[in-house]
Design a protein around this motif. Structure first.
Motif, PDB file in Angstrom:
ATOM      1  N   ARG A  61       0.821  -1.223   0.000  1.00  0.00           N
ATOM      2  CA  ARG A  61       0.000   0.000   0.000  1.00  0.00           C
ATOM      3  C   ARG A  61       0.851   1.267   0.000  1.00  0.00           C
ATOM      4  O   ARG A  61       0.394   2.338   0.381  1.00  0.00           O
ATOM      5  N   ALA A  62       2.093   1.167  -0.445  1.00  0.00           N
ATOM      6  CA  ALA A  62       2.952   2.342  -0.640  1.00  0.00           C
ATOM      7  C   ALA A  62       3.703   2.151  -1.949  1.00  0.00           C
ATOM      8  O   ALA A  62       4.193   1.053  -2.235  1.00  0.00           O
ATOM      9  N   TRP A  63       3.817   3.189  -2.743  1.00  0.00           N
ATOM     10  CA  TRP A  63       4.382   3.035  -4.075  1.00  0.00           C
ATOM     11  C   TRP A  63       4.932   4.370  -4.570  1.00  0.00           C
ATOM     12  O   TRP A  63       4.808   5.409  -3.925  1.00  0.00           O
ATOM     13  N   TYR A  64       5.563   4.309  -5.767  1.00  0.00           N
ATOM     14  CA  TYR A  64       6.128   5.496  -6.415  1.00  0.00           C
ATOM     15  C   TYR A  64       5.551   5.628  -7.812  1.00  0.00           C
ATOM     16  O   TYR A  64       5.335   4.632  -8.510  1.00  0.00           O
ATOM     17  N   GLU A  65       5.298   6.856  -8.212  1.00  0.00           N
ATOM     18  CA  GLU A  65       4.791   7.156  -9.549  1.00  0.00           C
ATOM     19  C   GLU A  65       5.689   8.194 -10.217  1.00  0.00           C
ATOM     20  O   GLU A  65       6.222   9.080  -9.540  1.00  0.00           O
ATOM     21  N   PRO A  66       5.875   8.118 -11.535  1.00  0.00           N
ATOM     22  CA  PRO A  66       6.684   9.116 -12.237  1.00  0.00           C
ATOM     23  C   PRO A  66       6.048  10.498 -12.126  1.00  0.00           C
ATOM     24  O   PRO A  66       4.841  10.659 -12.297  1.00  0.00           O
ATOM     25  N   ARG A  67       6.883  11.486 -11.822  1.00  0.00           N
ATOM     26  CA  ARG A  67       6.454  12.881 -11.791  1.00  0.00           C
ATOM     27  C   ARG A  67       7.579  13.726 -12.383  1.00  0.00           C
ATOM     28  O   ARG A  67       8.609  13.939 -11.742  1.00  0.00           O
ATOM     29  N   GLY A  68       7.412  14.191 -13.622  1.00  0.00           N
ATOM     30  CA  GLY A  68       8.478  14.934 -14.277  1.00  0.00           C
ATOM     31  C   GLY A  68       9.687  14.039 -14.478  1.00  0.00           C
ATOM     32  O   GLY A  68       9.600  12.972 -15.068  1.00  0.00           O
TER      33      GLY A  68
END
Length: 479
Positions: free
Chosen positions: A89-96
């Motif tokens: 329930r924790a993750w990373y998403e591309p941002r710039g």
């Protein structure tokens, strides 16, 4: 636990039920940086996705339960896991140009069973599960990259769970196997003798939230920032990178790219190409115990014996008496991290020189010392070491050798009985990756190589010689 590529998996047909976590609120941002491996993994996945390549960078677990499983009890067991463990329930998403972190609090997630339908053939079932796993674990997608479910049958049901590799490792999969079965057994029993499954599913079997992998990420980030190019922790990395492919140190003062494999792979070592998976049964359970005893008599452990055999075969093939590979090292450095689900693995620099004697007896002590040094250096993140050491060319993907003693893993006594299987997506390879796994009934070797004529023909010849060296030692009578 077997390691199998999903394209080689043949699950019996049955009815599929998925367990989908549903959140009752929006995710919260967090400021914990991704680990070096997460950043590299997610970046590579994004690059491949941009070129239209199919993505399967996940790890999955499949195992059998007797009879027709109870979907409500399994949903409750899976809910306990996603609430308890941050990896789900924790993750990373591309941002710039970067990655932004998000997470959900434990009680925000509820898991309910969703019936998908029945599949009449193993191929149809496998293709469906492959597609669904790819969809739900795609790196960079919003939300936790995971999918779980069960294939229901009258006599045996198969449970499966997949997660983006950025958030799990082999140790985590063993934890998942043990915990999911434990929680399911408690709920299935209660469903027939006590509270209803719905009531049981909301009763925690332990603390609401375990120690999470984000704590590890924060520690790694702080440790990485504290390192400088002249830090003593980088001394072994410096020596490791300074050795040329022929075993000699570079004379120009710079560092060479990491060395290649002892046989021609038919690639340039940079481009990721389709890979092929090779399986080698190396030792029976009894032979593995005999090999460990042999290694102990000569100053090392089972792992040292395997590395020594790899090095001796390399010298026979190339004349190079310096052995150098990356080896997987667990970064669960203290007991508090042992129950954590996540990707808590680094690569350590394994480097040693063979003695002049041509036999395994003399090579084991050198390999043991090299392995101990590599494990001690495993606290330095690989990507940080490469960033800090000046003059390093962008390395090719080097040989990687992982050694795992799975006999003490949680639930390992039931691996064979439940057909516990570690599943991966179709392999890509630029170099060679090897996994030596020692379980209660056997020791085996799984190898991924580039799918080229040179690699497919040459690598088995090298590995056959490695296996011959190990078997000769395992069957040698004790003095």
């Amino acid at each position: 636990m077997r390691m199998t590529q999903i394209l080689d998996w043949r699950p019996a047909p049955g009815e599929v039920v998925e367990f989908l976590p549903v959140a009752d609120r929006a995710p919260e941002p967090h400021d914990v940086p991704p680990s070096g491996f997460q950043r590299a993994h997610l970046g590579m996945a994004a690059a491949r996705r941009a070129t239209g390549q199919r993505q399967s960078p996940w790890v999955a677990l499949a195992f059998d339960l007797p009879g027709r499983a109870d979907p409500e009890a399994l949903a409750g067991a899976w809910q306990e896991l996603v609430r308890r463990h941050e990896a789900y329930r924790a993750w990373y998403e591309p941002r710039g140009d970067g990655l932004a972190g998000f997470r959900l609090p434990p009680q925000a997630l509820t898991v309910r069973p969703v019936r998908v339908g029945a599949f009449a053939t193993a191929a149809d079932l496998r293709d469906h599960l492959h597609r669904r796993i790819d969809e739900h674990t795609a790196p960079g997608r919003p939300g936790p990259g995971l999918l779980a479910g069960v294939v229901l049958r009258g006599t045996t049901s198969t449970v499966y769970a997949a997660i983006d590799h950025a958030y799990t490792d082999g140790h985590s999969m063993a934890l998942l196997f043990d915990e999911l079965r434990t929680h399911y057994a408690a709920r299935a029993t209660a469903a027939t003798t006590g509270p209803t499954p719905a009531a049981v599913a909301t009763t925690p079997a332990g603390p609401d939230e375990a120690v999470g992998y984000l704590e590890y990420n924060r520690r790694e980030h702080e440790r990485s920032l504290a390192l400088t190019p002249d830090a003593p922790e980088l001394a072994l990395w410096s020596a490791f990178l300074a050795v040329g492919d022929d075993g000699s140190a570079t004379t120009s003062g710079g560092f060479r790219a990491l060395s290649g494999f002892p046989v021609d792979l038919g690639t340039d070592g940079h481009a990721l190409v389709p890979g092929v998976r090779l399986h080698y049964p190396v030792l029976t359970g009894a032979q593995a115990e005999a090999f460990r005893a042999f290694c102990a008599r000569h100053g090392g452990g089972f792992a040292a014996g395997t590395f020594a055999a790899l090095a001796l075969a390399q010298r026979e093939f190339t004349g190079n008496d310096v052995y150098r590979v990356l080896t997987a090292v667990s970064t669960r450095a203290y007991p508090r991290l042992l129950p954590v689900h996540g990707w808590l693995v680094n690569f350590g620099p394994l480097l040693f020189r063979l003695p002049a004697a041509p036999d395994l007896d003399a090579a084991i002590p050198a390999a043991q010392q090299g392995f101990q040094r590599a494990r001690a250096a495993g606290d330095v993140p690989l990507h940080r070491a490469l960033d800090l050491l000046p003059g390093t060319a962008p390395p090719v993907i080097p040989p990687m050798v992982s050694y795992l003693d799975g006999r003490a893993a949680p639930g390992s006594r039931d691996f064979l009985r439940t057909d516990a299987t570690l599943l991966t997506g179709p392999d890509g390879a630029a170099g060679v990756s090897m996994w030596f796994n020692w379980f209660r009934d056997r020791a085996d070797l799984v190898v991924t190589v580039p799918d080229t004529p040179q690699a497919v023909q040459g690598v088995p010849k090298y590995l056959d010689r490695v296996r011959e060296i190990i078997l000769t030692a395992a069957t040698r009578p004790a003095p």
